[in-house]
Scaffold this motif. Structure first.
Motif: not given
Length: 392
Positions: A3-12
């Motif tokens: 998973n290359t996405y920042a964890s913050r993207m899971g909240t937006v």
């Protein structure tokens, strides 16, 4: 695959309103969904003249890189209007020109928010702020709005519990259309000073008052003011993406650093064209005309609601801005109503996405600025038919 996405993207999440606007692209649909100014109010010819003048007299300079703080003459104009129209002492050095007021929210998040910080937000609250702040993974604390402003007991409880930032829209709030009374403004300012919470006061609609008297900003009532946001989007042209923030001292310095990292500066040429427009046209008369038109649209929508909506449906009756808020009987889902309304070729924004604490299932937002009176009449009739079928 990692998973290359920042964890913050899971909240937006995607903007719910932007997704709805895709549905309403069909010209046969009467849309009350977008938070759009009426394009008839855009000063196209005056802007055209301003653009020709800028490119003709200072073309190379207007196409060059510029300072992060923004065009000094434009900042002087904005500061002067604060003094003239709001009796608020703001200097050009207190101002940063931004790429729309939405960028202000991003800069505030970058400078002030750590993961888990408590951000107090109105309930319902502005969806753009919820989306922007969510990137910084705060803990949202929702404070209910009453008819004249926030629930003060709940607000103080939130402040006492360690809130770091309070974001609010005291004038003709998006989405509700509600405004804070003078008493509530004074009380909010007192609580902010008592607890030292940073207040981010967003005022994109304050100029759009068509009934009653203008009230002071909470910013002006604080002993230690926070950050005040403004925009040309509602009084000139949203496509230029020119907003600003008012901050002083170290706060302003930190916000400048964040903006340098984000985009270096807001577009030089759009600032120059806006500067030329405001210096050579009667901006106050233009705003008065906008208020006259929007006020008439609001009156038509309210009259049609009074005539066609069931008595069990409640609505706000704003004295300005671009929106009004509808509350259906308990147990009704505005998300389900949306599907029925689309079948009748009319659209609105369901209220649930405006709540960070759940709730809002039976609420919805209507925009009255961007539909002409005949479309408002027909659209409210169609919506009323959907509601009457739905609430039986």
């Amino acid at each position: 695959m990692p998973n290359t996405y920042a964890s913050r993207m899971g909240t937006v999440h995607r903007s719910f309103i932007r997704e709805i606007l895709k549905v309403t692209a069909d010209p046969s649909i009467i849309s009350f969904a977008g938070g759009l100014p009426n394009p008839r109010m855009f000063p196209v010819e005056a802007m055209k003249e301003a653009a020709v003048s800028v490119l003709g007299t200072s073309g190379p300079a207007s196409l060059q890189y510029s300072t992060t703080e923004g065009d000094p003459v434009l900042r002087e104009f904005i500061a002067g209007r604060y003094s003239k129209t709001k009796n608020l002492s703001v200097t050009p050095d207190d101002l940063i020109v931004t790429t729309g007021s939405q960028q202000c929210l991003d800069l505030v998040g970058k400078v002030f928010l750590n993961k888990g910080d408590k951000v107090v937000i109105e309930s319902p609250g502005y969806l753009g702020a919820i989306q922007s702040f969510s990137l910084f993974e705060p803990e949202f604390v929702a404070v209910p709005l009453e008819s004249d402003g926030p629930d003060l007991q709940r607000l103080e409880e939130a402040f006492a519990d360690g809130a770091k930032v309070f974001y609010a829209v005291p004038n003709f709030q998006n989405p509700s259309g509600l405004s804070y009374s003078l008493e509530k403004r004074r009380a909010v300012a007192k609580l902010l000073d008592k607890y030292g919470v940073l207040f981010v006061e967003d005022d994109p609609y304050g100029e759009l008052r068509f009934k009653g008297e203008h009230l002071p900003t909470v910013h002006s009532l604080q002993k230690k003011p926070g950050i005040l946001l403004g925009s040309f989007s509602k009084i000139a042209a949203p496509g230029f993406r020119i907003g600003w923030l008012v901050a002083s001292g170290e706060r302003r310095d930190k916000l400048i650093i964040a903006k340098q990292a984000a985009d270096l500066h807001t577009s030089t040429v759009t600032q120059a064209v806006m500067r030329e427009y405001v210096l050579n046209n009667d901006v106050e008369e233009h705003i008065r005309h906008i208020c006259e038109v929007y006020g008439s649209h609001r009156d038509v929508m309210v009259a049609m609601i009074d005539e066609y909506f069931p008595d069990t449906v409640e609505t706000t009756r704003p004295d300005g801005g671009m929106f009004l808020w509808v509350t259906l009987p308990k147990g009704c889902s505005s998300m389900e109503l949306f599907d029925k309304a689309i079948e009748r070729k009319v659209a609105f924004v369901p209220g649930k996405p405006f709540y960070t604490d759940g709730g809002g299932e039976n609420t919805l937002r209507l925009n009255f600025s961007n539909a002409e009176p005949d479309r408002i009449e027909e659209g409210i009739k169609r919506l009323a038919e959907s509601i009457r079928e739905f609430v039986r």
